[in-house]
Design an enzyme around this catalytic site. Structure first.
Site, short mmCIF file in Angstrom:
data_model
loop_
_atom_site.label_atom_id
_atom_site.label_comp_id
_atom_site.label_asym_id
_atom_site.label_seq_id
_atom_site.Cartn_x
_atom_site.Cartn_y
_atom_site.Cartn_z
N LYS A 59 0.82 -1.22 0.00
CA LYS A 59 0.00 0.00 0.00
C LYS A 59 0.85 1.26 0.00
O LYS A 59 0.37 2.33 -0.38
CB LYS A 59 -0.97 -0.01 1.19
CG LYS A 59 -2.10 -1.00 0.99
CD LYS A 59 -3.45 -0.38 1.28
CE LYS A 59 -4.59 -1.30 0.91
NZ LYS A 59 -4.54 -2.61 1.60
N GLU A 210 -9.93 -14.16 -2.57
CA GLU A 210 -10.63 -13.55 -1.44
C GLU A 210 -10.76 -14.55 -0.30
O GLU A 210 -10.72 -15.76 -0.52
CB GLU A 210 -12.06 -13.16 -1.84
CG GLU A 210 -12.14 -12.04 -2.82
CD GLU A 210 -13.58 -11.76 -3.21
OE1 GLU A 210 -13.99 -10.61 -3.12
OE2 GLU A 210 -14.30 -12.70 -3.59
N GLY A 214 -15.85 -13.68 2.62
CA GLY A 214 -16.17 -12.40 1.97
C GLY A 214 -15.92 -12.45 0.49
O GLY A 214 -15.01 -11.81 -0.03
N ASP A 216 -17.40 -11.20 -2.13
CA ASP A 216 -18.17 -10.24 -2.93
C ASP A 216 -17.58 -10.06 -4.33
O ASP A 216 -18.32 -9.86 -5.28
CB ASP A 216 -18.23 -8.88 -2.22
CG ASP A 216 -16.86 -8.29 -2.01
OD1 ASP A 216 -16.13 -8.80 -1.13
OD2 ASP A 216 -16.49 -7.34 -2.73
N SER A 310 1.18 -9.87 -0.04
CA SER A 310 0.87 -8.44 -0.07
C SER A 310 1.30 -7.64 1.15
O SER A 310 1.44 -6.42 1.07
CB SER A 310 -0.63 -8.24 -0.33
OG SER A 310 -1.40 -9.03 0.55
#
Ligand SMILES: *Cc1c(COP(=O)(O)O)cnc(C)c1O
Length: 327
Positions: A59, A210, A214, A216, A310
């Site tokens: 990030k 995922e 979750g 989605d 990540s």
């Protein structure tokens, strides 16, 4: 935004521009392999350990790229974001390096360690009650009162482009791959990875992963529209997003082969593997892609596979609990 054509999407040129901005600032993390992992999967896996990135996750790339791309006036006024996770720390740290004031909106019950880390990087933390107050409204109010620019955690062209630089490095260092596997929350990392992979390694099939609780993104891909879910209950706290973004979803829909899921137990198994065999501290969310290779959720046998790890931000007490041998 235009109702007919939708928002204009970032491209690989934006990833290249981000790589220029990040040169000498973000770490160029290594490409790593493990004979044990290869034996276990009958594949050739190359890991990209972004747990070794500045502030412990990819990030930093998107956050820095987004702040560095602002106008001088916007930089002077400062930025605001709402997050209690790695994006908050990325924005605070990037702001500190670039001399840009940062305001981070966090719930009153955010873990003390995360608040302290964010403040340690120079971010001004504004608390709110997540049961009675709306963080988006607080962000909008601060933005208009103080002239701050909002930098959301994934649905932003410069954030997506910055995240894409991790895959650009991985393919340039160790590609080409048959398959690339990427953790998926709101889709900034996966969309950026897709931009880089489709430009540098067009034959590569791209998978997002995922947490089982979750899915989605998987539902959205199947349905052809963004599906929203309640906040999922999983140890993968970096992927507790409830929906993909207006920018990330169309890129994922266009470029990504499939989205698969893994269980929390598979994440813990992968955390143990990285600690024991590769001497890497990887947080639960950071293990999503690797767990998909290890469990066969993405079929990798006989393939050359790029796997993004990540991040590595997990407090030591939780880490110890996760990797403790189950008796
Ligand atoms: C934020 C985050 C993700 C998910 O990234 P998105 O861009 O939201 O899909 C995955 N892993 C870690 C460690 C993260 O911090």
């Amino acid at each position: 935004m235009n109702a007919q054509t939708g928002p204009s999407l970032p491209t690989y040129a934006d990833v290249e521009a981000a790589a220029e901005r990040l040169k000498g600032i973000a770490h160029h993390t290594p490409a790593m392999s493990s004979a044990t992992a290869n034996r276990r999967t009958n594949a050739s896996l190359v890991f990209k350990p972004e747990n070794l990135q500045r502030m412990g996750a990819f990030k930093f790339r998107g956050g820095y790229n987004a702040i560095a791309s602002l106008s001088p006036a916007q930089k002077k006024a400062g930025v605001v974001t709402f997050s209690s996770g790695n994006h908050a720390q990325a924005i605070a740290y990037a702001g500190q390096l670039l001399g840009v004031p940062t305001t981070i909106i966090m719930p009153n019950d955010a873990p003390a360690a995360k608040v302290a880390a964010t403040e340690g990087y120079g971010g001004q933390v504004v608390r709110y009650d997540r049961y009675t107050q709306d963080r988006l409204a607080i962000g909008d109010r601060l933005a208009s009162e103080r002239g701050l620019t909002i930098i959301p955690p994934y649905d932003h062209p410069h954030v997506i482009a910055g995240q894409g630089t991790a895959t650009k490095e991985l393919i340039e260092d160790a590609g080409p791959f048959d398959i690339l596997i990427v953790p998926l929350g709101g889709g900034g990392l996966l969309a950026g990875a897709a931009l880089a992979a489709k430009a540098l390694n067009p034959g590569c099939r791209i998978f997002g992963v995922e947490p089982e609780a979750g899915n989605d993104g998987q539902q959205s891909l199947r349905k052809g529209e963004i599906v929203k879910i309640g906040v999922p209950k999983t140890i993968a706290d970096g992927a507790q997003t409830a929906f993909l973004g207006d920018l990330t979803f169309p890129i994922i829909q266009r470029d990504v082969e499939d989205i698969v899921t893994v269980s929390d137990a598979a994440l813990i198994d992968a955390m143990r593997f990285f600690a024991e065999r590769m001497k890497l501290v990887v947080e639960p969310t950071g293990c999503l892609a690797a767990a998909a290779a290890f469990t066969g959720a993405v079929p990798v046998e006989g393939r050359r596979v790029g796997v993004i790890l990540s991040g590595g931000n997990v407090d030591l007490a939780s880490f110890a609990r996760f990797i403790a041998p189950s008796v």
